[in-house]
Design a protein around this motif. Structure first.
Motif, PDB file in Angstrom:
ATOM      1  N   TRP A  22      43.722  37.889  37.085  1.00 55.55           N
ATOM      2  CA  TRP A  22      42.574  38.421  38.146  1.00 55.55           C
ATOM      3  C   TRP A  22      41.412  39.170  37.644  1.00 55.55           C
ATOM      4  O   TRP A  22      41.908  40.022  36.632  1.00 55.55           O
ATOM      5  CB  TRP A  22      43.175  38.961  39.571  1.00 55.55           C
ATOM      6  CG  TRP A  22      44.100  38.116  39.948  1.00 55.55           C
ATOM      7  CD1 TRP A  22      45.325  37.957  39.811  1.00 55.55           C
ATOM      8  CD2 TRP A  22      43.702  37.361  41.207  1.00 55.55           C
ATOM      9  NE1 TRP A  22      45.800  37.027  40.797  1.00 55.55           N
ATOM     10  CE2 TRP A  22      44.882  36.595  41.772  1.00 55.55           C
ATOM     11  CE3 TRP A  22      42.828  36.896  42.009  1.00 55.55           C
ATOM     12  CZ2 TRP A  22      45.138  35.925  42.714  1.00 55.55           C
ATOM     13  CZ3 TRP A  22      42.931  36.261  43.006  1.00 55.55           C
ATOM     14  CH2 TRP A  22      44.095  35.447  43.295  1.00 55.55           C
ATOM     15  N   GLU A  42      38.254  44.134  44.618  1.00 62.82           N
ATOM     16  CA  GLU A  42      37.979  42.871  45.047  1.00 62.82           C
ATOM     17  C   GLU A  42      38.316  42.144  43.763  1.00 62.82           C
ATOM     18  O   GLU A  42      37.917  42.748  42.676  1.00 62.82           O
ATOM     19  CB  GLU A  42      36.501  42.958  45.405  1.00 62.82           C
ATOM     20  CG  GLU A  42      36.181  41.236  45.630  1.00 62.82           C
ATOM     21  CD  GLU A  42      34.750  41.073  45.911  1.00 62.82           C
ATOM     22  OE1 GLU A  42      34.102  39.925  45.796  1.00 62.82           O
ATOM     23  OE2 GLU A  42      34.100  41.869  46.904  1.00 62.82           O
ATOM     24  N   ASN A  45      39.970  35.236  40.891  1.00 58.35           N
ATOM     25  CA  ASN A  45      41.304  34.466  40.116  1.00 58.35           C
ATOM     26  C   ASN A  45      40.369  33.829  38.702  1.00 58.35           C
ATOM     27  O   ASN A  45      39.415  33.218  38.941  1.00 58.35           O
ATOM     28  CB  ASN A  45      41.777  33.620  40.956  1.00 58.35           C
ATOM     29  CG  ASN A  45      43.263  32.899  40.035  1.00 58.35           C
ATOM     30  OD1 ASN A  45      42.730  32.376  38.946  1.00 58.35           O
ATOM     31  ND2 ASN A  45      44.313  32.963  40.638  1.00 58.35           N
ATOM     32  N   SER A  50      39.292  31.670  43.115  1.00 58.30           N
ATOM     33  CA  SER A  50      39.563  32.232  44.579  1.00 58.30           C
ATOM     34  C   SER A  50      39.556  33.660  44.440  1.00 58.30           C
ATOM     35  O   SER A  50      39.595  34.431  43.389  1.00 58.30           O
ATOM     36  CB  SER A  50      40.874  31.886  45.016  1.00 58.30           C
ATOM     37  OG  SER A  50      41.835  32.415  44.293  1.00 58.30           O
ATOM     38  N   LYS A  51      38.990  34.361  45.578  1.00 58.51           N
ATOM     39  CA  LYS A  51      38.913  35.693  45.798  1.00 58.51           C
ATOM     40  C   LYS A  51      39.898  36.658  46.301  1.00 58.51           C
ATOM     41  O   LYS A  51      40.464  35.824  47.363  1.00 58.51           O
ATOM     42  CB  LYS A  51      37.510  36.219  46.186  1.00 58.51           C
ATOM     43  CG  LYS A  51      36.472  35.837  45.177  1.00 58.51           C
ATOM     44  CD  LYS A  51      35.110  36.646  45.650  1.00 58.51           C
ATOM     45  CE  LYS A  51      34.107  36.117  44.852  1.00 58.51           C
ATOM     46  NZ  LYS A  51      32.562  36.763  45.047  1.00 58.51           N
ATOM     47  N   LEU A  52      40.167  37.811  46.212  1.00 63.25           N
ATOM     48  CA  LEU A  52      41.382  38.204  46.920  1.00 63.25           C
ATOM     49  C   LEU A  52      40.897  40.026  47.024  1.00 63.25           C
ATOM     50  O   LEU A  52      40.576  40.582  46.103  1.00 63.25           O
ATOM     51  CB  LEU A  52      42.572  38.246  46.075  1.00 63.25           C
ATOM     52  CG  LEU A  52      43.941  39.124  46.656  1.00 63.25           C
ATOM     53  CD1 LEU A  52      44.327  38.446  47.874  1.00 63.25           C
ATOM     54  CD2 LEU A  52      44.852  39.079  45.428  1.00 63.25           C
ATOM     55  N   ASN A  53      41.039  40.625  48.302  1.00 63.43           N
ATOM     56  CA  ASN A  53      40.908  41.955  48.290  1.00 63.43           C
ATOM     57  C   ASN A  53      42.337  42.708  48.509  1.00 63.43           C
ATOM     58  O   ASN A  53      43.154  42.091  49.075  1.00 63.43           O
ATOM     59  CB  ASN A  53      40.255  42.360  49.605  1.00 63.43           C
ATOM     60  CG  ASN A  53      38.531  42.108  49.425  1.00 63.43           C
ATOM     61  OD1 ASN A  53      38.103  42.722  48.488  1.00 63.43           O
ATOM     62  ND2 ASN A  53      37.924  41.504  50.253  1.00 63.43           N
ATOM     63  N   GLU A  54      42.654  43.556  47.649  1.00 60.67           N
ATOM     64  CA  GLU A  54      43.835  44.120  47.229  1.00 60.67           C
ATOM     65  C   GLU A  54      43.661  45.643  47.342  1.00 60.67           C
ATOM     66  O   GLU A  54      42.625  46.259  47.087  1.00 60.67           O
ATOM     67  CB  GLU A  54      44.593  43.700  46.015  1.00 60.67           C
ATOM     68  CG  GLU A  54      46.152  44.051  46.003  1.00 60.67           C
ATOM     69  CD  GLU A  54      46.682  42.911  47.022  1.00 60.67           C
ATOM     70  OE1 GLU A  54      47.496  43.419  47.713  1.00 60.67           O
ATOM     71  OE2 GLU A  54      46.720  41.609  46.769  1.00 60.67           O
TER      72      GLU A  54
END
Length: 187
Positions: A22, A42, A45, A50-54
């Protein structure tokens, strides 16, 4: 691979998280009134986009990945694939045209592009920050209009529509910033 604390994550870092690679796009450090501080990150990948908020707390450890960067020269496009040549070994590789995303329109023959590799897998390609393009269509220059900070539409030789200052005329070369996709200066 080195492990870093969650509060050390910066935009542009590449992390190994949840079994994938990421890239940190945006990082906000939050200190709520109650509880511990954390970093709202934010992630994108690098393999599938693809996006991911962590949320990462300062105690969380994440693995930072170092990607190998190589300068590669763009040769040609064939059936949706971009062909690049390694400037040191002269090996050719093919990458999908969508690896550059919206900035694909600024790719020019013979341009040197930085491609980032993880082991032998190409994950990311970066164009030079500034490229020279020719203005093929714009409104004529009007005397006295250069005092105000205004812009007018123009079409570049690659078909991209951009806003340029009023003093830029047709058939002039301009420099475009590929990160912001905006006019930078006259060439």
């Amino acid at each position: 691979m080195p492990k870093i604390n969650g509060n050390e994550i910066r935009p542009g870092n590449v992390l190994e998280h949840n079994g994938g690679l990421w890239s940190a796009i945006k990082v906000d450090h939050v200190k709520p009134g109650k509880g511990g501080a954390f970093a709202q990150v934010e992630l994108r990948n690098l393999r599938n986009g693809s996006k991911l908020n962590e949320r990462f707390r300062s105690a969380d450890k994440v693995e930072q990945v170092r990607l190998e960067q190589k300068d590669q020269q763009f040769l040609y496009e064939s059936e949706g694939m971009l062909v690049f040549m390694d400037t040191e070994t002269y090996e050719q590789i093919e990458l999908p045209a969508d690896i550059l995303g919206d900035r694909r329109i600024f790719l020019q023959d013979g341009m040197t592009v930085v491609i980032e590799y993880y082991d032998a897998e190409a994950l990311n390609a970066t164009l030079p920050q500034k490229v020279t393009c020719k203005v093929v269509e714009t409104e004529p220059v009007i005397k006295g209009q250069t005092a105000a900070k205004s812009f007018k539409p123009a079409i570049l030789d690659n078909g991209f529509k951009i806003m340029v200052p009023p003093f830029v005329g047709q058939d002039e070369d301009i420099i475009v910033n590929t990160e912001t996709m905006d006019y930078s200066e006259r060439a």
